[in-house]
Design a protein around this motif. Sequence first.
Motif, PDB file in Angstrom:
ATOM      1  N   ARG A  38       0.844  -1.186   0.000  1.00 55.98           N
ATOM      2  CA  ARG A  38       0.000   0.000   0.000  1.00 55.98           C
ATOM      3  C   ARG A  38       0.885   1.244   0.000  1.00 55.98           C
ATOM      4  O   ARG A  38       1.762   1.381   0.850  1.00 55.98           O
ATOM      5  CB  ARG A  38      -0.926  -0.012   1.215  1.00 55.98           C
ATOM      6  CG  ARG A  38      -1.878  -1.203   1.233  1.00 55.98           C
ATOM      7  CD  ARG A  38      -2.534  -1.392   2.573  1.00 55.98           C
ATOM      8  NE  ARG A  38      -1.545  -1.610   3.628  1.00 55.98           N
ATOM      9  CZ  ARG A  38      -1.883  -1.866   4.894  1.00 55.98           C
ATOM     10  NH1 ARG A  38      -3.136  -1.921   5.257  1.00 55.98           N
ATOM     11  NH2 ARG A  38      -0.935  -2.049   5.804  1.00 55.98           N
ATOM     12  N   LEU A  39       0.642   2.119  -0.964  1.00 56.93           N
ATOM     13  CA  LEU A  39       1.460   3.315  -1.151  1.00 56.93           C
ATOM     14  C   LEU A  39       0.663   4.567  -0.777  1.00 56.93           C
ATOM     15  O   LEU A  39      -0.532   4.657  -1.063  1.00 56.93           O
ATOM     16  CB  LEU A  39       1.897   3.438  -2.599  1.00 56.93           C
ATOM     17  CG  LEU A  39       2.550   2.223  -3.256  1.00 56.93           C
ATOM     18  CD1 LEU A  39       2.792   2.494  -4.734  1.00 56.93           C
ATOM     19  CD2 LEU A  39       3.845   1.860  -2.549  1.00 56.93           C
ATOM     20  N   LEU A  40       1.353   5.536  -0.202  1.00 56.41           N
ATOM     21  CA  LEU A  40       0.799   6.858   0.064  1.00 56.41           C
ATOM     22  C   LEU A  40       1.711   7.863  -0.630  1.00 56.41           C
ATOM     23  O   LEU A  40       2.890   7.963  -0.298  1.00 56.41           O
ATOM     24  CB  LEU A  40       0.748   7.124   1.568  1.00 56.41           C
ATOM     25  CG  LEU A  40       0.339   8.518   2.027  1.00 56.41           C
ATOM     26  CD1 LEU A  40      -1.068   8.865   1.538  1.00 56.41           C
ATOM     27  CD2 LEU A  40       0.428   8.628   3.553  1.00 56.41           C
ATOM     28  N   LEU A  63       3.843   3.472 -11.050  1.00 55.21           N
ATOM     29  CA  LEU A  63       4.515   2.831  -9.923  1.00 55.21           C
ATOM     30  C   LEU A  63       3.742   1.608  -9.455  1.00 55.21           C
ATOM     31  O   LEU A  63       4.333   0.556  -9.166  1.00 55.21           O
ATOM     32  CB  LEU A  63       4.691   3.832  -8.783  1.00 55.21           C
ATOM     33  CG  LEU A  63       5.330   3.292  -7.512  1.00 55.21           C
ATOM     34  CD1 LEU A  63       6.688   2.659  -7.793  1.00 55.21           C
ATOM     35  CD2 LEU A  63       5.467   4.407  -6.477  1.00 55.21           C
ATOM     36  N   ALA A  64       2.421   1.731  -9.367  1.00 59.92           N
ATOM     37  CA  ALA A  64       1.603   0.585  -8.971  1.00 59.92           C
ATOM     38  C   ALA A  64       1.770  -0.567  -9.959  1.00 59.92           C
ATOM     39  O   ALA A  64       1.862  -1.739  -9.566  1.00 59.92           O
ATOM     40  CB  ALA A  64       0.134   0.999  -8.864  1.00 59.92           C
ATOM     41  N   GLN A  65       1.825  -0.245 -11.246  1.00 52.40           N
ATOM     42  CA  GLN A  65       2.015  -1.276 -12.261  1.00 52.40           C
ATOM     43  C   GLN A  65       3.383  -1.948 -12.121  1.00 52.40           C
ATOM     44  O   GLN A  65       3.499  -3.178 -12.200  1.00 52.40           O
ATOM     45  CB  GLN A  65       1.887  -0.653 -13.651  1.00 52.40           C
ATOM     46  CG  GLN A  65       0.508  -0.110 -13.997  1.00 52.40           C
ATOM     47  CD  GLN A  65       0.541   0.848 -15.168  1.00 52.40           C
ATOM     48  OE1 GLN A  65       1.400   0.759 -16.041  1.00 52.40           O
ATOM     49  NE2 GLN A  65      -0.390   1.787 -15.194  1.00 52.40           N
ATOM     50  N   ALA A  66       4.423  -1.136 -11.928  1.00 54.63           N
ATOM     51  CA  ALA A  66       5.775  -1.681 -11.824  1.00 54.63           C
ATOM     52  C   ALA A  66       5.920  -2.581 -10.605  1.00 54.63           C
ATOM     53  O   ALA A  66       6.572  -3.637 -10.665  1.00 54.63           O
ATOM     54  CB  ALA A  66       6.787  -0.538 -11.760  1.00 54.63           C
ATOM     55  N   LEU A  67       5.325  -2.181  -9.489  1.00 53.33           N
ATOM     56  CA  LEU A  67       5.407  -2.994  -8.282  1.00 53.33           C
ATOM     57  C   LEU A  67       4.581  -4.267  -8.409  1.00 53.33           C
ATOM     58  O   LEU A  67       4.982  -5.328  -7.921  1.00 53.33           O
ATOM     59  CB  LEU A  67       4.949  -2.177  -7.075  1.00 53.33           C
ATOM     60  CG  LEU A  67       5.937  -1.123  -6.579  1.00 53.33           C
ATOM     61  CD1 LEU A  67       5.275  -0.196  -5.575  1.00 53.33           C
ATOM     62  CD2 LEU A  67       7.171  -1.791  -5.958  1.00 53.33           C
ATOM     63  N   GLY A 214       8.894   9.776 -19.101  1.00 57.31           N
ATOM     64  CA  GLY A 214       9.609  10.186 -17.900  1.00 57.31           C
ATOM     65  C   GLY A 214       8.999   9.592 -16.647  1.00 57.31           C
ATOM     66  O   GLY A 214       9.709   9.109 -15.751  1.00 57.31           O
ATOM     67  N   TYR A 215       7.662   9.608 -16.576  1.00 53.64           N
ATOM     68  CA  TYR A 215       6.998   9.009 -15.414  1.00 53.64           C
ATOM     69  C   TYR A 215       7.295   7.517 -15.321  1.00 53.64           C
ATOM     70  O   TYR A 215       7.484   6.979 -14.222  1.00 53.64           O
ATOM     71  CB  TYR A 215       5.486   9.233 -15.497  1.00 53.64           C
ATOM     72  CG  TYR A 215       5.051  10.624 -15.081  1.00 53.64           C
ATOM     73  CD1 TYR A 215       5.353  11.112 -13.810  1.00 53.64           C
ATOM     74  CD2 TYR A 215       4.331  11.451 -15.944  1.00 53.64           C
ATOM     75  CE1 TYR A 215       4.962  12.386 -13.417  1.00 53.64           C
ATOM     76  CE2 TYR A 215       3.930  12.717 -15.565  1.00 53.64           C
ATOM     77  CZ  TYR A 215       4.247  13.185 -14.297  1.00 53.64           C
ATOM     78  OH  TYR A 215       3.855  14.443 -13.900  1.00 53.64           O
ATOM     79  N   ALA A 216       7.338   6.830 -16.458  1.00 53.58           N
ATOM     80  CA  ALA A 216       7.608   5.388 -16.452  1.00 53.58           C
ATOM     81  C   ALA A 216       9.006   5.099 -15.904  1.00 53.58           C
ATOM     82  O   ALA A 216       9.190   4.180 -15.079  1.00 53.58           O
ATOM     83  CB  ALA A 216       7.449   4.820 -17.856  1.00 53.58           C
ATOM     84  N   LEU A 217      10.012   5.865 -16.327  1.00 50.28           N
ATOM     85  CA  LEU A 217      11.376   5.664 -15.826  1.00 50.28           C
ATOM     86  C   LEU A 217      11.474   5.971 -14.338  1.00 50.28           C
ATOM     87  O   LEU A 217      12.131   5.246 -13.577  1.00 50.28           O
ATOM     88  CB  LEU A 217      12.347   6.553 -16.603  1.00 50.28           C
ATOM     89  CG  LEU A 217      12.699   6.119 -18.019  1.00 50.28           C
ATOM     90  CD1 LEU A 217      13.511   7.206 -18.713  1.00 50.28           C
ATOM     91  CD2 LEU A 217      13.481   4.810 -17.994  1.00 50.28           C
ATOM     92  N   TRP A 218      10.839   7.036 -13.935  1.00 48.78           N
ATOM     93  CA  TRP A 218      10.828   7.441 -12.522  1.00 48.78           C
ATOM     94  C   TRP A 218      10.178   6.340 -11.678  1.00 48.78           C
ATOM     95  O   TRP A 218      10.701   5.961 -10.622  1.00 48.78           O
ATOM     96  CB  TRP A 218      10.069   8.755 -12.420  1.00 48.78           C
ATOM     97  CG  TRP A 218      10.023   9.416 -11.088  1.00 48.78           C
ATOM     98  CD1 TRP A 218      10.658   9.037  -9.935  1.00 48.78           C
ATOM     99  CD2 TRP A 218       9.286  10.606 -10.766  1.00 48.78           C
ATOM    100  NE1 TRP A 218      10.356   9.923  -8.913  1.00 48.78           N
ATOM    101  CE2 TRP A 218       9.525  10.883  -9.403  1.00 48.78           C
ATOM    102  CE3 TRP A 218       8.466  11.449 -11.503  1.00 48.78           C
ATOM    103  CZ2 TRP A 218       8.945  11.974  -8.757  1.00 48.78           C
ATOM    104  CZ3 TRP A 218       7.896  12.546 -10.870  1.00 48.78           C
ATOM    105  CH2 TRP A 218       8.131  12.811  -9.508  1.00 48.78           C
TER     106      TRP A 218
END
Length: 235
Positions: A38-40, A63-67, A214-218
């Motif tokens: 769970r991310l905040l 980020l949710a997808q990558a995790l 950029g968001y994908a790399l981050w």
Amino acid sequence: MKIVLGPLLIMQGRQVRATALRLPEAAGPRAADGSALRLLIVGDSSAAGVGALHQDDALAGRLAQALAVRLGQPVGWQLIASSGHRSEQALAAFEKAEVAPADVLITSLGVNDVVDQVAPPRALAALDRIHALAVERAGVRLSLHCAAPPMQQFPLLPQPLRWFFGRQAAQFNAALGASVAGDASRRVLYLPEAMQRNAASLMAEDGFHPGPRGYALWAEALADCICSHRGIGPR
């Protein structure tokens, strides 16, 4: 140097504010359920996804997808972010928000503190409080503070304003790193090398925010950092 360039920097800053392209925050929900983690996410316009059309292509969604790929299960997340927020404003918004339980806090703050010339100790005091509240109210076990980006590469900014903000961002990052040194529950995430080196090519059309690439790399860099931290994973 600031005293010498002061009048020019002020003039350039006013011109940028008056003529900059205003992109909207990414559309879509600002929370999602998930069992793996769970991310905040607390922050400014980049946290809110300006430069992407939908949250799926912005920082939170990516980020949710990558995790989820790494953990093999859906990841839950909550986003509390607004364009223009300095660290103190983000703290005020966080204090008023209804916060769900979370394992990891991610902050994306600092650019507006640099632009509005907020002294680093003042901005970092707000980040300290956001971290403390996230632990107290959400049960966060790890806080990742994203460093300010290389503002000296922002196409929107003219010289010498671009150089000046880049220098100020580096000073903010140095202070941020020093402030969390020795605290195992807090880490600084610097943008991946590709974004440091080729920031302009990965930005949105406004020349100030990341684009979808950029968001994908981050997000991939954040996911790697989260998964490498001992004790982070399903409860």
